[in-house]
Design a protein around this motif. Structure first.
Motif, PDB file in Angstrom:
ATOM      1  N   SER A  33       0.832  -1.198   0.000  1.00 35.05           N
ATOM      2  CA  SER A  33       0.000   0.000   0.000  1.00 35.05           C
ATOM      3  C   SER A  33       0.867   1.249   0.000  1.00 35.05           C
ATOM      4  CB  SER A  33      -0.908   0.029   1.238  1.00 35.05           C
ATOM      5  OG  SER A  33      -1.628   1.246   1.308  1.00 35.05           O
ATOM      6  N   GLU A  34       0.419   2.284  -0.715  1.00 35.29           N
ATOM      7  CA  GLU A  34       1.125   3.565  -0.728  1.00 35.29           C
ATOM      8  C   GLU A  34       0.885   4.375   0.542  1.00 35.29           C
ATOM      9  OE1 GLU A  34       1.153   4.433  -5.564  1.00 35.29           O
ATOM     10  OE2 GLU A  34      -0.093   5.660  -4.236  1.00 35.29           O
ATOM     11  N   GLU A  35      -0.082   3.962   1.351  1.00 33.73           N
ATOM     12  CA  GLU A  35      -0.413   4.712   2.565  1.00 33.73           C
ATOM     13  C   GLU A  35       0.737   4.657   3.567  1.00 33.73           C
ATOM     14  OE1 GLU A  35      -4.209   5.218   5.613  1.00 33.73           O
ATOM     15  OE2 GLU A  35      -4.027   3.412   4.393  1.00 33.73           O
ATOM     16  N   ASN A  36       0.830   5.705   4.420  1.00 32.68           N
ATOM     17  CA  ASN A  36       1.860   5.767   5.470  1.00 32.68           C
ATOM     18  C   ASN A  36       3.266   5.615   4.907  1.00 32.68           C
ATOM     19  OD1 ASN A  36      -0.456   3.874   7.387  1.00 32.68           O
ATOM     20  ND2 ASN A  36      -0.081   6.055   7.641  1.00 32.68           N
ATOM     21  N   ASN A  37       3.523   6.242   3.742  1.00 34.27           N
ATOM     22  CA  ASN A  37       4.831   6.208   3.082  1.00 34.27           C
ATOM     23  C   ASN A  37       5.235   4.816   2.610  1.00 34.27           C
ATOM     24  OD1 ASN A  37       5.379   9.032   3.467  1.00 34.27           O
ATOM     25  ND2 ASN A  37       5.831   8.579   5.617  1.00 34.27           N
ATOM     26  N   GLY A  38       4.241   3.950   2.450  1.00 31.01           N
ATOM     27  CA  GLY A  38       4.495   2.623   1.907  1.00 31.01           C
ATOM     28  C   GLY A  38       4.526   1.543   2.972  1.00 31.01           C
ATOM     29  N   VAL A  39       3.637   0.582   2.839  1.00 33.56           N
ATOM     30  CA  VAL A  39       3.550  -0.512   3.812  1.00 33.56           C
ATOM     31  C   VAL A  39       3.363  -1.823   3.054  1.00 33.56           C
ATOM     32  CG1 VAL A  39       2.189  -1.510   5.695  1.00 33.56           C
ATOM     33  CG2 VAL A  39       2.535   0.975   5.595  1.00 33.56           C
ATOM     34  N   ASP A  40       4.179  -2.811   3.388  1.00 33.52           N
ATOM     35  CA  ASP A  40       3.982  -4.143   2.818  1.00 33.52           C
ATOM     36  C   ASP A  40       2.779  -4.803   3.481  1.00 33.52           C
ATOM     37  OD1 ASP A  40       6.124  -4.026   1.060  1.00 33.52           O
ATOM     38  OD2 ASP A  40       7.534  -4.821   2.550  1.00 33.52           O
ATOM     39  N   CYS A  41       1.927  -5.410   2.655  1.00 31.16           N
ATOM     40  CA  CYS A  41       0.726  -6.059   3.164  1.00 31.16           C
ATOM     41  C   CYS A  41       0.906  -7.578   3.109  1.00 31.16           C
ATOM     42  CB  CYS A  41      -0.476  -5.576   2.365  1.00 31.16           C
ATOM     43  SG  CYS A  41      -0.703  -3.778   2.440  1.00 31.16           S
ATOM     44  N   LEU A  42      -0.167  -8.324   3.184  1.00 30.83           N
ATOM     45  CA  LEU A  42      -0.061  -9.779   3.312  1.00 30.83           C
ATOM     46  C   LEU A  42       0.333 -10.475   2.014  1.00 30.83           C
ATOM     47  CD1 LEU A  42      -3.185 -10.466   5.564  1.00 30.83           C
ATOM     48  CD2 LEU A  42      -0.786 -10.356   6.271  1.00 30.83           C
ATOM     49  N   GLY A  43       0.073  -9.835   0.868  1.00 27.49           N
ATOM     50  CA  GLY A  43       0.490 -10.409  -0.409  1.00 27.49           C
ATOM     51  C   GLY A  43      -0.333 -11.597  -0.864  1.00 27.49           C
ATOM     52  N   ILE A  44      -1.554 -11.712  -0.364  1.00 29.24           N
ATOM     53  CA  ILE A  44      -2.441 -12.788  -0.823  1.00 29.24           C
ATOM     54  C   ILE A  44      -2.859 -12.530  -2.266  1.00 29.24           C
ATOM     55  CG2 ILE A  44      -4.697 -13.869  -0.429  1.00 29.24           C
ATOM     56  CD1 ILE A  44      -4.260 -13.163   2.584  1.00 29.24           C
TER      57      ILE A  44
END
Length: 220
Positions: free
Chosen positions: A93-104
């Protein structure tokens, strides 16, 4: 009677989701699970979410829900994600300067603002579209999926979000909306269905989707 676990990782008002589920499935047990043990034996999982993605990801992983969700998906358990509950299943996600998510799902989550600010003014009064996107919007069905049963194509659902998953070149696209850009209103793959909109706030159409979820066997 089946058990429906709503995962409570400290983000959002879950009671409206639970109340809507109880309305459409009064004979079922709806559990607000704040730890994996409380979701044990569930017949289906619901992943809601409201708030910033960094806090949501931290709350989800700290609660131990990431392995629970993976195991549920691997076992074929029906899973429904709502709003940020959909976004945390994406790659990044681009939110909060970029955050890795679960990648499902492999798709990214992008910010509305930059795209909309580059466009000409739109709308009845010539004003630019506002961010967050908040209100009712049409959803065009892109998969013939059991969760759309009884819901007309182009029906309206309620959205509240500043970030979106692109619809273009999205192999998991199940529903599409337009808000300056083409966005994924819903994605689906095997036993997972996830919506950017809030079914629990979407009147009869939303209740129908939740009812469909409570009877879904996890197969498209």
């Amino acid at each position: 009677m089946q058990k429906i676990a709503v995962l409570d990782y400290g983000m959002g008002n879950l009671h409206s989701v639970a109340s809507a589920l109880q309305k459409v499935a009064s004979g079922d047990e709806v559990v607000l699970a704040s730890e994996p043990a409380q979701a044990e034996g569930a017949d289906r999982l619901l992943v809601p979410g409201v708030g910033a993605i960094r806090d949501c990801m931290a709350g989800f992983t700290d609660a131990g829900f990431a392995p629970l969700l993976k195991d549920a998906i691997d076992s074929g358990l029906p899973v429904l994600g709502i709003c940020v509950g959909m976004q945390i299943m994406m790659r990044h996600s681009e939110e909060n300067n970029g955050v890795d998510c679960l990648g499902i799902f492999p798709e990214p989550v992008k910010f509305f603002g930059n795209d909309l600010m580059e466009k000409e003014p739109v709308g009845a009064r010539g004003s630019r579209l506002k961010v967050p996107h908040m209100g009712w919007n049409q959803v065009w069905q892109k998969q013939d999926h059991p969760l759309w049963n009884g819901i007309g194509d182009g029906s309206r659902f309620y959205f509240v979000h500043s970030f979106y998953v692109p619809a273009e070149n999205n192999p998991d696209l199940a529903g599409q909306s337009e808000y300056g850009v083409s966005l994924a209103a819903a994605v689906a793959r095997s036993n997972i269905f996830a919506t950017q909109f809030h079914p629990e706030k979407s009147a009869d159409n939303g209740l129908q989707l939740l009812k469909n979820f409570t009877g879904w066997d996890g197969k498209a």
